[in-house]
Design an enzyme around this catalytic site. Structure first.
Site, PDB file in Angstrom:
ATOM      1  N   SER A 193      40.408  44.278  37.732  1.00 31.14           N
ATOM      2  CA  SER A 193      40.002  44.079  39.287  1.00 31.14           C
ATOM      3  C   SER A 193      41.075  44.797  40.021  1.00 31.14           C
ATOM      4  O   SER A 193      42.290  45.263  39.573  1.00 31.14           O
ATOM      5  CB  SER A 193      40.304  42.694  39.523  1.00 31.14           C
ATOM      6  OG  SER A 193      40.202  42.317  40.836  1.00 31.14           O
TER       7      SER A 193
ATOM      8  N   TYR B 265      44.246  34.036  38.843  1.00 31.81           N
ATOM      9  CA  TYR B 265      43.190  35.206  38.558  1.00 31.81           C
ATOM     10  C   TYR B 265      43.735  36.649  38.650  1.00 31.81           C
ATOM     11  O   TYR B 265      43.735  37.461  37.684  1.00 31.81           O
ATOM     12  CB  TYR B 265      42.206  35.079  39.495  1.00 31.81           C
ATOM     13  CG  TYR B 265      40.958  36.443  39.290  1.00 31.81           C
ATOM     14  CD1 TYR B 265      39.948  36.349  38.421  1.00 31.81           C
ATOM     15  CD2 TYR B 265      41.426  37.408  40.225  1.00 31.81           C
ATOM     16  CE1 TYR B 265      39.300  37.152  38.670  1.00 31.81           C
ATOM     17  CE2 TYR B 265      40.333  38.436  40.016  1.00 31.81           C
ATOM     18  CZ  TYR B 265      39.479  38.307  39.159  1.00 31.81           C
ATOM     19  OH  TYR B 265      38.487  39.265  39.096  1.00 31.81           O
TER      20      TYR B 265
END
Length: 256
Positions: free
Chosen positions: A137, A150
């Site tokens: 990400s 996350y």
């Protein structure tokens, strides 16, 4: 990676980026198996997209991962690629205490890909060419403080991808890291899927597939919109950028 003539497994393939990538690779003539926990969802997508195949898989479960990997190798001897698109992203208040969601996030986002690669790699190494696509990400490089676990798992995926690539450098297995920006999916719910600030999923997939096709040796698959996050640490004042980014995102999610 080669974009045609593959047999690919896509985890998290029932929705979002995973499903969109699966359909894009299917359209190029690849054999594609989508995997996820919800069989009804997988069956619906297979029915809507002739040629897709599916396999129920909980990547957070070590035993299920081993079982499914062995079955896939037996059922699809030409299997030569995996795209690790399964992921969990939840907001967390670190000041509230507790870690009820931490284990699931780590098991899905980090342990799942590592375990699955461990079971698939001996088979991949026997193929003329193979590919592992990890999905990190932009937040692996500039964390969103609202989703600390996350971001930490995605930073770990980036590190793992580098090590895996190095260890496989003298083999026919390529390792690519796909680092998405903020994309219109339901990763964090319906609001994200309709957020005008997020990159439309179709545009994201088109740009990603263009990179795969025109730069098949690229280690990192980076669309233009993610580059400010990817290279944030190269800026003159990372701290200021970090604070501004997080202030803006926190304000945008007030009241949720």
């Amino acid at each position: 990676m080669q974009t045609t003539g593959n047999t690919l497994l896509v985890t998290g393939g029932g929705s979002g980026i995973g499903l969109a990538l699966a359909k894009a690779f299917l359209a190029l003539g690849n054999e594609v198996i989508i995997a996820g926990r919800r069989e009804a969802l997988l069956q619906r997508e297979v029915a809507a997209n002739p040629g897709l195949r599916y396999q129920v898989l909980d990547v957070s479960d070590a035993h299920d991962t081993q079982r499914v990997a062995k079955r896939l190798i037996a059922d699809y001897p030409g299997l030569n690629g995996v795209i690790h698109a399964a992921g969990i992203m939840r907001g967390e208040s670190l000041t509230a205490g507790g870690a009820s969601e931490l284990e699931a996030t780590v098991a899905t986002n980090l342990l799942g890909p590592i375990r699955l690669d461990g079971w698939l790699l001996p088979h991949f190494l026997k193929q003329p060419h193979a590919a592992i696509v990890t999905v990190s990400s932009g937040l692996a490089f500039l964390p969103l403080a609202l989703t600390p676990s996350y971001c930490a798992t995605k930073a770990a995926v980036h590190s793992y991808s580098q090590s895996l690539r190095y260890q496989l450098k003298d083999t026919a297995v390529r390792v690519h890291e796909l680092a998405p920006p903020y994309v219109q999916t339901e990763l964090m719910g319906e609001r994200q899927a309709n957020d005008p600030q997020a990159m439309p999923l179709r545009e994201f997939i088109e740009e990603v597939m263009g990179i795969f096709q025109h730069a098949p040796e690229a280690d990192e698959i980076l669309v233009e919109r993610v580059k400010p996050l990817r290279y944030a640490e190269r800026g003159e004042d990372y701290g200021a950028f970090f604070n501004t980014f997080n202030d803006q995102m926190t304000a945008a999610r007030q009241g949720e």
